[in-house]
Design a protein around this motif. Structure first.
Motif, PDB file in Angstrom:
ATOM      1  N   GLY A 105       0.790  -1.225   0.000  1.00  0.00           N
ATOM      2  CA  GLY A 105       0.000   0.000   0.000  1.00  0.00           C
ATOM      3  C   GLY A 105       0.818   1.270   0.000  1.00  0.00           C
ATOM      4  O   GLY A 105       0.265   2.367   0.119  1.00  0.00           O
ATOM      5  N   GLY A 106       2.142   1.152  -0.149  1.00  0.00           N
ATOM      6  CA  GLY A 106       2.971   2.353  -0.227  1.00  0.00           C
ATOM      7  C   GLY A 106       2.742   3.083  -1.532  1.00  0.00           C
ATOM      8  O   GLY A 106       2.288   2.495  -2.522  1.00  0.00           O
ATOM      9  N   GLU A 107       3.080   4.354  -1.557  1.00  0.00           N
ATOM     10  CA  GLU A 107       2.836   5.167  -2.749  1.00  0.00           C
ATOM     11  C   GLU A 107       4.091   5.829  -3.311  1.00  0.00           C
ATOM     12  O   GLU A 107       4.017   6.512  -4.325  1.00  0.00           O
ATOM     13  CB  GLU A 107       1.804   6.257  -2.433  1.00  0.00           C
ATOM     14  CG  GLU A 107       0.440   5.686  -2.076  1.00  0.00           C
ATOM     15  CD  GLU A 107      -0.611   6.760  -1.891  1.00  0.00           C
ATOM     16  OE1 GLU A 107      -0.246   7.953  -1.829  1.00  0.00           O
ATOM     17  OE2 GLU A 107      -1.794   6.401  -1.791  1.00  0.00           O
ATOM     18  N   HIS A 108       5.237   5.594  -2.678  1.00  0.00           N
ATOM     19  CA  HIS A 108       6.452   6.314  -3.071  1.00  0.00           C
ATOM     20  C   HIS A 108       7.633   5.363  -3.212  1.00  0.00           C
ATOM     21  O   HIS A 108       7.714   4.349  -2.520  1.00  0.00           O
ATOM     22  CB  HIS A 108       6.807   7.375  -2.024  1.00  0.00           C
ATOM     23  CG  HIS A 108       5.699   8.340  -1.739  1.00  0.00           C
ATOM     24  ND1 HIS A 108       5.450   9.437  -2.529  1.00  0.00           N
ATOM     25  CD2 HIS A 108       4.754   8.354  -0.762  1.00  0.00           C
ATOM     26  CE1 HIS A 108       4.399  10.097  -2.036  1.00  0.00           C
ATOM     27  NE2 HIS A 108       3.970   9.462  -0.975  1.00  0.00           N
ATOM     28  N   ILE A 109       8.550   5.731  -4.106  1.00  0.00           N
ATOM     29  CA  ILE A 109       9.847   5.084  -4.210  1.00  0.00           C
ATOM     30  C   ILE A 109      10.915   6.165  -4.053  1.00  0.00           C
ATOM     31  O   ILE A 109      10.979   7.111  -4.846  1.00  0.00           O
ATOM     32  CB  ILE A 109      10.033   4.364  -5.563  1.00  0.00           C
ATOM     33  CG1 ILE A 109       9.063   3.191  -5.687  1.00  0.00           C
ATOM     34  CG2 ILE A 109      11.475   3.880  -5.700  1.00  0.00           C
ATOM     35  CD1 ILE A 109       9.331   2.024  -4.755  1.00  0.00           C
ATOM     36  N   VAL A 110      11.720   6.037  -3.021  1.00  0.00           N
ATOM     37  CA  VAL A 110      12.837   6.954  -2.800  1.00  0.00           C
ATOM     38  C   VAL A 110      14.016   6.450  -3.624  1.00  0.00           C
ATOM     39  O   VAL A 110      14.414   5.287  -3.514  1.00  0.00           O
ATOM     40  CB  VAL A 110      13.201   7.014  -1.307  1.00  0.00           C
ATOM     41  CG1 VAL A 110      14.447   7.879  -1.093  1.00  0.00           C
ATOM     42  CG2 VAL A 110      12.026   7.558  -0.499  1.00  0.00           C
ATOM     43  N   VAL A 111      14.559   7.321  -4.469  1.00  0.00           N
ATOM     44  CA  VAL A 111      15.605   6.927  -5.413  1.00  0.00           C
ATOM     45  C   VAL A 111      16.904   7.662  -5.069  1.00  0.00           C
ATOM     46  O   VAL A 111      16.949   8.895  -5.049  1.00  0.00           O
ATOM     47  CB  VAL A 111      15.188   7.228  -6.863  1.00  0.00           C
ATOM     48  CG1 VAL A 111      16.274   6.788  -7.831  1.00  0.00           C
ATOM     49  CG2 VAL A 111      13.873   6.521  -7.189  1.00  0.00           C
ATOM     50  N   ILE A 112      17.945   6.875  -4.797  1.00  0.00           N
ATOM     51  CA  ILE A 112      19.222   7.429  -4.357  1.00  0.00           C
ATOM     52  C   ILE A 112      20.270   7.230  -5.449  1.00  0.00           C
ATOM     53  O   ILE A 112      20.482   6.107  -5.904  1.00  0.00           O
ATOM     54  CB  ILE A 112      19.679   6.759  -3.050  1.00  0.00           C
ATOM     55  CG1 ILE A 112      18.642   7.026  -1.948  1.00  0.00           C
ATOM     56  CG2 ILE A 112      21.055   7.259  -2.626  1.00  0.00           C
ATOM     57  CD1 ILE A 112      18.954   6.362  -0.616  1.00  0.00           C
ATOM     58  N   PRO A 113      20.941   8.303  -5.885  1.00  0.00           N
ATOM     59  CA  PRO A 113      21.948   8.173  -6.947  1.00  0.00           C
ATOM     60  C   PRO A 113      23.254   7.588  -6.419  1.00  0.00           C
ATOM     61  O   PRO A 113      23.575   7.708  -5.232  1.00  0.00           O
ATOM     62  CB  PRO A 113      22.144   9.618  -7.408  1.00  0.00           C
ATOM     63  CG  PRO A 113      21.883  10.431  -6.169  1.00  0.00           C
ATOM     64  CD  PRO A 113      20.795   9.694  -5.422  1.00  0.00           C
TER      65      PRO A 113
END
Length: 305
Positions: A105-113
């Motif tokens: 049910g999450g809505e976000h993806i945190v993207v780390i370079p």
């Protein structure tokens, strides 16, 4: 919609329990992490490194339900600046994280370079500066990733500027925002990494209000940061030196940040993410409790649920 009303919802992450890897004996066991998060009064968590929490959606859902916890986001890592062929390298792990995040049910993806120097040795693995082509490939890769995450999983890409990466300083972040599509990329504004890299969280909120999609709330010890800069320390070495500090003892002023975010007048998650790897198992929970109480005191529409 998981985010309700126009609140800043405070959550936490495995990182605040000293978790950096899927499996490491120096890390708090995942069952203890979930138990202590619930005991500390939080309702929302991030997944942390893929494989730390159970990967089976049915089992993870049951473990979360038992503790009245919910998921805000998963985390993925990318190196799109290294060329368009990086898509295949990035997508398979990102797909796994996206599937689990969406199932919870999450809505976000945190993207780390990717970082430009080795996190342990400090040796440069590539140039710390990007060419025009590398910037272009970075933009193209993240627009494609955000589009795919949204269309395939209904997830929002939140880009996390990071110490020792090519996108950390204010100018870098502004360059990224100017060249990417707001439908597919917004910021996970990490207040600690911004401070560490000389960027202003308050200026970013003021100048790019519509691009603030998610928050990581942390503070930096300015005295130790001065030492880090003087000695050109890596991010890992800086953490061991104590560059992270428990709020409200450092910078930026999180009360001011929270007031600015509340003024955006829309729902947003603010995840406590105090890097503490490695840490004794009995250290994180008291800090988590104090931090939760402090952050809740900073705003009139800041809550845990």
């Amino acid at each position: 919609m998981t985010e309700v009303e126009n609140k800043l919802i405070i959550g936490t992450a495995p990182d605040s329990w000293g978790v950096w890897f899927a499996d490491d004996p120096k890390q708090t066991p995942w069952e203890r992490f979930l138990d202590e998060v619930a005991e500390s009064g939080y309702k929302w968590i991030e997944l942390g490194p893929y494989g730390y929490l159970p990967n089976d959606p049915t089992r993870l859902a049951e473990e979360l339900k038992q503790r009245d916890l919910k998921v805000t986001a998963g985390t993925v890592f990318t190196a799109f600046h290294r060329g368009l062929d990086q898509w295949e390298t990035a997508w398979e792990p990102a797909r796994k994280v996206a599937e689990l995040t969406a199932a919870m049910g999450g809505e976000h993806i945190v993207v780390i370079p990717a970082m430009w120097r080795d996190d342990v040795t400090g040796e440069a693995v590539e140039s710390g500066q990007l060419t025009e082509k590398a910037w272009s490939d970075l933009f193209t890769g993240h627009n494609r990733l955000g589009k795919t995450l949204l269309e395939d999983f209904g997830l929002k890409q939140q880009f996390h500027s990071h110490a020792d990466s090519h996108v950390g300083a204010q100018e870098d972040i502004e360059t990224l925002l100017a060249a990417t599509d707001s439908k597919y990329l917004n910021l996970c504004l990490d207040t600690g990494h911004a401070e560490y890299c000389g960027a202003s969280s308050l200026e970013l909120i003021k100048n790019y209000p519509d691009r603030i999609g998610y928050l990581h709330l942390k503070q930096i010890n300015p005295d130790i940061l001065k030492k880090v800069n003087e000695e050109n320390m890596t991010w890992a070495a800086a953490n061991l030196a104590g560059v992270m500090t428990e709020p409200p003892n450092g910078l930026p002023d999180l009360r001011a940040v929270i007031e600015a975010v509340e003024a955006l007048n829309r729902p947003i998650f603010g995840i406590v993410e105090q890097d503490m790897y490695p840490v004794a198992f009995d250290v994180p929970m008291p800090i988590a409790k104090r931090t939760r109480n402090y952050l809740l005191s900073c705003g009139s529409r800041t809550a845990v649920n």
